[in-house]
Design an enzyme around this catalytic site. Structure first.
Site, PDB file in Angstrom:
ATOM      1  N   CYS A 101      37.111  40.141  19.082  1.00 29.75           N
ATOM      2  CA  CYS A 101      37.214  39.966  17.641  1.00 29.75           C
ATOM      3  C   CYS A 101      38.294  38.923  17.354  1.00 29.75           C
ATOM      4  CB  CYS A 101      37.487  41.280  16.915  1.00 29.75           C
ATOM      5  SG  CYS A 101      38.985  42.102  17.422  1.00 29.75           S
TER       6      CYS A 101
ATOM      7  N   CYS B  74      41.918  39.163  18.453  1.00 24.49           N
ATOM      8  CA  CYS B  74      42.270  38.864  19.839  1.00 24.49           C
ATOM      9  C   CYS B  74      42.811  37.444  19.949  1.00 24.49           C
ATOM     10  CB  CYS B  74      41.041  38.996  20.743  1.00 24.49           C
ATOM     11  SG  CYS B  74      40.232  40.590  20.676  1.00 24.49           S
TER      12      CYS B  74
ATOM     13  N   CYS C 244      49.440  40.801  56.982  1.00 28.33           N
ATOM     14  CA  CYS C 244      49.601  41.835  55.951  1.00 28.33           C
ATOM     15  C   CYS C 244      50.020  41.162  54.654  1.00 28.33           C
ATOM     16  CB  CYS C 244      50.584  42.930  56.358  1.00 28.33           C
ATOM     17  SG  CYS C 244      52.303  42.434  56.334  1.00 28.33           S
TER      18      CYS C 244
ATOM     19  N   CYS D  66      53.180  38.896  54.190  1.00 29.04           N
ATOM     20  CA  CYS D  66      53.107  37.499  54.629  1.00 29.04           C
ATOM     21  C   CYS D  66      52.710  36.603  53.453  1.00 29.04           C
ATOM     22  CB  CYS D  66      52.081  37.336  55.748  1.00 29.04           C
ATOM     23  SG  CYS D  66      52.361  38.367  57.189  1.00 29.04           S
TER      24      CYS D  66
ATOM     25  N   ASP E  86      17.452  54.002  33.861  1.00 26.93           N
ATOM     26  CA  ASP E  86      16.446  53.609  32.885  1.00 26.93           C
ATOM     27  C   ASP E  86      15.089  53.779  33.562  1.00 26.93           C
ATOM     28  OD1 ASP E  86      15.238  52.224  30.599  1.00 26.93           O
ATOM     29  OD2 ASP E  86      14.900  50.628  32.065  1.00 26.93           O
TER      30      ASP E  86
END
Length: 854
Positions: free
Chosen positions: A98, A101, A170, A173, A549
Site C-alpha cells: 500500500c 509502505c 564454516c 570463515c 485444489d
C-alpha cells in the site's frame, strides 16, 4: 475476510493490520491487491498490507498493484526535479502493498546522513536514491531490508562482481572475509555466503588485488565468468602433501622420543611442523583480528603458540596438524553439497547448432537470439528453451521436472534447456535467452534459497556469536586467576586454558544447519522440486495437513465425455446434434463435447440462428427445427415432458458428472454426461503422503456436494470442502488453521494464489514454463503431477531430523569437552580432535540428504 499475496519468511510475532475486509485477487495477475501474511505465536493468521514489519518479509510482486488500504489515487511517476549532486541509483522494490509502505521507505532512507533524496513510486514499485559521492550504497539496501522489503538495483553496478571462494569450512570463515573487506578502502559492499561458497563484491580496484587480499586470509578466490559450465576443481595435492609432510615430522619426533633421539631434535621437528602447518591459519588469524573477528583460525593459532610458549611442543604441533587435516577434510566434504548446483549448471550445453540458411553454424548459447532456429540431434541435450517447428521425439525432462518417463513432443510443443532429446531430430525456434531459460531460473532460485538463513540457522549463528567470546574470556580467566590466587602452577592452568580456548570454537555447531539445508535443497532441485529457502524446508517438515485444489491438481482439469444416453434417437444422431449445437459455444463443457464428436469422425450439420441462453444452455435451428442443449432448468422452463430424465440426471450428478440434456421444445432426445477424471498418480501420491506422516488430506472444490463426495472417495482424501468460490478456499484454509493444523496448500500457483498465500506453506504444481508458479509459491513441483510431493515431505522431515541430530551432537561434544578440561583429562590434541572431528561427522551426516530417494 482478509487475504494476503505475499509470504512471511519468518514465524515471528507480527501484527501490522491495516487492510481488513478487502478481498484479494490472484497473485501473478496484472491487477493484484497485495496483503501480507503474518503469523502469531499461537498459529493464528492475521493480515498486513503495510509490509514494514520487523521480520523478514518475502514478497510476491505483480506488474500492477492496487492498494488494499483503500487508496485508489495513482501516484505520479518519480520526478526528476531534485538536483542530483551525488550518485544516483534506481531500485526495484518488492513487498510494498500500500502507499504507506512507500512513505515508510522514504522516511527511513531520508534519516541516513549519506542520502540526499529518496523517492518511491508505489505504482511502479521503483525507488530512486540520490546519495553522497562514494557513499557505500549497501546501507540503502540494508535499511530497506530492515524495514521489511527487498530491493534490487534496476541497473546492476558494473563494479559488482561474484567470486567463488575455496577453503571456507564454516560460517565464521565467511564472517572473517566480510569483516576484512568492510575495512578496505576500495570495497563499497561485500556479501559472503558460506553455504554456496560465493562472494559478491562491489569494488573499484582490480580483480587481481581482490584475489590477493582473499589469499592473505588463507582462502582462494576465483572470479566467476559468463561461462556457466563449471570447471572441474583440481584436487589440492599441495595442501595434502604439506599435511603428509608435517605428519611425518610429527611421527618421527614422537617415535624418536622413545628410541633415544635427543629431545632438542624432537623439539626442532615439532617446531618445523608448527611453522609449516600453522603459517596459513596464523596469517588468516592476523587478518581476522585486524577485522575484529574471533574465528577458529585465531583460536587455533593462539592455542598452538601458547602450547609452544609453555614448552608443550608436541601438543602445539599436534594441534596445528589436526586442524589442517580437519579443515582439508571439511572442505572436501562441503564441496559435495555445492556440487548439487554446479551439476545443474552443467546440464545445459554451452553451444548450439544454429540454422543459417541451408547451413548449420555452431554458436555459443550467449550469442543466440530469440527467434533463431536451432537443430538438436538425437541423444543431445537441448541448449535453450524453445518451440518445436519441425520433428517429433521423446524428451527426457527429468533434469527439470524429475519425471522418470520421457515425454512425447511434437510440432508446437515447448522444450526446455538441459533436457535430453531421446530419439528424433528437432528444429526448435528459441523463445528465451540463455539467462531466462527455465534451468537458469531454477539455478538462480536454488542459489538464493541456499543463501537464506532458516530460523534454526539464524538462532545458532546468534548463539555462536555470544558463545565464542564468552568462552574465550573464560579461557583467559582460567589461565590467569587460579595461579594468581595460588591454586596451582601457571603452566598447568595455562594448558587447561588453551584447551578451553580450542573448545570455544563452535565450528561443528554453526555448520550443523546450513550444510543440511543446502544438501536437502540440492537434492530437491535434482528431483524437480524447488524449495525456496530453509524457512520453507523447515515448515514442510512440520506439516501435518495438506489441502488440495481439486481441478487440475487431484484431477486432470480436462473434462471428458463419460456417458452418452440416447432416449428417442440413436447415439450417433445424438452426438451429431450435440456437435452442431455446441460448435459455436466457448463453454468448456461444450468444447469437450465438440472435441469428442470430431474425434469420432462426425461433422456438424448446417445450423442457423445460434443463441446462447445465459446460465442454461444454447439453441440453434437445424433443418427448420429448433434444438436445445442445456441443463435441467432450461427444459423445465420450456415445459418439455421429462419423464424419467430427472432421475437419470440426479443419478449422473451423484457420480460427479455434469449433464447436458439435448432435445426440442417437445421432447428430450438424450443426455451427454461430462466428468473431470482423477489423475492416475493421485491415489498413489495421497497414500504415500499418509505413509510419510501426513495425518489429514483435504480437498477444496467448487463442485456440488455430490460431485465432491464422489471425487473425495475416489481420491482417498480424508475430508473435503464443496461449493467453494475462490475466496471461500481462503476461509477453508483459515478454518483448518484455527483447528490447530499447520496447513500446506497445493494448487496451480495462479487461480489458487490467495489460498496458497494464506496457508503456512504454498506448493505450486507445474512450474516448468510457468513463471508465475515459480514466483508465487514457497515450494514448486516442476512437473504437473503430485508424484514428487511425498518425496518433498519425506526429505524435509529427514532434514529436520538431521539438523536436530547435528545440533545435539555438537552440543554434547562441547559439553563433554568442558567437563574434561578441569580434571585435566582434555589434552590439546584431543580438544582439536573433538572440534574438527565433530565438524566432519556433522557434515557427513548432512550429506546423507543428497542420497535420499523417492
Amino acid at each position: 475476510m482478509t487475504d494476503k499475496c505475499c509470504s512471511s519468511e519468518t514465524n515471528r510475532l507480527q501484527d501490522n493490520t491495516c487492510c481488513s475486509n478487502q478481498p484479494s485477487q490472484a497473485v501473478g495477475t496484472n491487477d493484484t491487491e497485495n496483503c501480507c501474511k503474518t503469523q502469531d505465536l499461537s498459529g493464528d493468521v492475521t493480515s498486513s498490507c503495510c509490509g514494514n514489519d520487523k521480520g523478514d518479509t518475502g514478497s510476491r510482486t505483480t506488474n500492477n498493484t492496487s492498494s488494499c488500504c483503500g487508496v485508489s489515487k495513482a501516484e505520479p511517476e518519480i520526478e526528476n526535479d531534485f538536483s542530483p549532486t551525488g550518485q544516483e541509483v534506481e531500485y526495484r522494490v518488492e513487498g510494498m502493498d500500500c502507499p504507506s509502505c512507500a512513505l515508510t521507505i522514504e522516511k527511513g532512507l531520508r534519516s541516513l546522513d549519506m542520502v540526499q533524496e529518496a523517492k518511491v513510486n508505489y505504482n511502479t514499485a521503483k525507488l530512486k536514491v540520490i546519495a553522497n559521492e562514494k557513499a557505500p550504497l549497501n546501507e540503502v539496501e540494508n535499511t530497506v531490508n530492515k524495514l521489511g522489503f527487498k530491493v534490487d538495483p534496476i541497473i546492476q553496478n558494473k563494479n559488482v562482481r561474484t567470486y567463488d571462494v575455496e577453503g571456507m569450512d564454516c560460517g565464521s570463515c565467511a564472517q572473517s572475509i566480510e569483516n576484512h573487506f568492510k575495512n578496505h578502502p576500495s570495497v563499497k559492499d561485500v556479501n559472503v555466503h558460506f553455504s554456496t561458497g560465493k562472494m559478491k563484491l562491489e569494488h573499484d580496484n582490480s580483480v587481481d588485488e581482490i584475489v590477493s587480499e582473499v589469499s592473505k586470509l588463507g582462502y582462494k578466490a576465483t572470479l566467476q565468468t559468463n561461462n556457466r559450465k563449471s570447471q572441474a576443481k583440481p584436487k589440492n595435492k599441495k595442501e595434502f602433501g604439506m599435511i603428509t609432510f608435517t605428519g611425518i615430522l610429527l611421527a618421527i619426533g614422537f617415535i624418536g622420543s622413545f628410541i633415544g633421539i635427543p629431545a632438542s631434535i624432537s623439539t626442532i621437528l615439532y617446531a618445523i611442523a608448527i611453522v609449516v602447518s600453522g603459517a596459513k591459519p596464523a596469517k588468516s588469524a592476523y587478518y581476522a583480528i585486524k577485522s575484529r573477528s574471533l574465528d577458529m583460525n585465531v583460536l587455533m593459532s593462539v592455542a598452538a603458540i601458547g602450547a609452544a610458549i609453555i614448552g608443550e611442543w608436541f601438543e602445539g604441533a599436534t594441534v596445528v596438524w589436526l586442524f589442517a587435516l580437519g579443515t582439508a577434510l571439511q572442505n572436501r566434504s562441503i564441496e559435495q553439497t555445492r556440487k548439487s548446483i554446479r551439476n545443474l549448471m552443467d546440464l545445459a550445453p554451452s553451444k548450439a547448432w544454429v540454422r543459417a540458411g541451408a547451413e548449420l553454424v555452431e554458436k555459443s548459447v550467449d550469442d543466440i537470439s530469440i527467434g533463431n532456429i536451432i537443430v538438436i540431434k538425437p541423444g543431445d541435450r537441448i541448449p535453450l528453451d524453445g518451440e518445436i517447428i519441425e520433428g517429433e521425439t521423446s524428451v527426457n525432462q527429468a533434469p527439470i521436472t524429475g519425471e522418470s518417463i520421457p515425454v512425447d513432443k511434437m510440432i508446437g510443443d515447448t522444450v526446455y534447456a538441459g533436457t535430453i532429446n531421446e530419439s528424433g531430430s528437432l528444429e526448435v525456434r528459441v523463445t528465451k535467452l540463455v539467462e531466462d531459460t527455465t534451468i537458469s531460473k531454477i539455478i538462480h532460485l536454488v542459489e538464493e534459497a541456499q543463501e537464506q538463513k532458516a530460523p534454526t540457522q539464524a538462532f545458532i549463528d546468534k548463539f555462536a556469536s555470544i558463545y565464542t567470546p564468552i568462552v574465550f574470556l573464560l579461557a583467559l580467566a582460567v589461565i590467569v586467576f587460579p595461579p594468581l590466587f595460588g591454586f596451582g602452577e601457571w603452566g598447568e592452568w595455562a594448558y587447561k586454558g588453551l584447551a578451553l580456548l580450542v573448545v570455544a570454537c563452535p565450528c561443528a555447531l554453526v555448520i550443523s544447519t546450513p550444510v543440511a539445508i543446502v544438501s536437502a535443497i540440492g537434492n530437491a532441485a535434482k528431483n524437480g522440486v524447488l524449495i525456496k529457502g530453509g524457512t520453507f524446508l523447515e515448515t514442510a517438515g512440520a506439516i501435518k495437513t495438506i489441502a488440495f485444489d481439486k481441478t487440475g491438481t487431484l484431477t486432470e482439469g480436462k473434462p471428458k465425455v463419460s456417458t452418452i444416453q440416447p432416449l428417442t434417437i440413436s447415439e450417433d444422431e445424438l452426438l451429431l446434434i450435440g456437435l452442431t449445437l455446441e460448435e459455436y459455444s466457448t463453454h468448456p463443457i461444450a468444447k469437450t463435447i465438440v472435441a469428442y464428436a470430431k474425434e469420432k469422425g462426425f461433422q456438424a450439420r448446417r445450423g442457423e440462428l445460434y443463441k446462447s441462453i445465459a446460465g442454461k444452455g444454447v439453441q440453434a435451428t437445424i433443418d427448420g427445427e429448433i434444438y436445445f442443449a442445456g441443463n435441467l432448468k432450461l427444459f423445465e422452463e420450456l415445459n418439455v415432458p421429462l419423464g424419467g430424465v430427472n432421475d437419470k440426471v440426479s443419478e449422473l450428478q451423484l457420480e460427479g458428472k455434469t449433464v447436458v440434456i439435448i432435445g426440442t421444445q417437445t421432447v428430450v432426445m438424450g443426455v451427454i454426461a461430462v466428468a473431470d477424471t482423477i489423475r492416475p498418480i493421485t491415489v498413489k501420491a495421497i497414500n504415500n503422503l499418509q505413509q510419510v506422516g501426513i495425518n489429514q488430506v483435504v480437498m477444496l472444490t467448487g463442485d456440488n456436494e455430490g460431485t465432491a463426495k464422489m471425487i473425495a472417495k475416489e481420491a482417498s482424501v480424508s475430508r473435503y470442502f464443496a461449493e467453494l468460490l475462490p475466496e471461500d478456499k481462503v476461509e477453508a484454509v483459515k478454518q483448518l488453521q484455527k483447528e490447530g493444523h499447520k496447513v500446506a496448500m497445493v494448487g496451480d500457483g495462479i487461480n489458487d494464489a490467495p489460498a496458497l498465500a494464506t496457508s503456512d506453506l504454498g506448493i505450486a504444481m507445474g512450474g516448468a514454463g510457468t513463471d508465475t508458479a515459480m514466483e508465487t509459491a514457497d515450494i514448486v513441483l516442476m512437473a504437473d503431477n503430485l508424484e514428487k510431493l511425498p518425496h518433498t515431505i519425506k526429505l524435509s522431515r529427514k532434514a529436520l531430523a538431521i539438523i536436530k541430530q547435528n545440533i545435539w551432537f555438537s552440543l554434547i561434544v562441547k559439553l563433554i569437552a568442558f567437563v574434561f578440561v578441569f580434571p585435566g583429562w582434555l589434552t590439546l590434541w584431543l580438544a582439536v580432535l573433538s572440534d574438527t572431528g565433530a565438524a566432519i561427522i556433522v557434515i557427513l551426516n548432512a550429506l546423507r540428504l543428497l542420497r535420499v530417494k523417492d
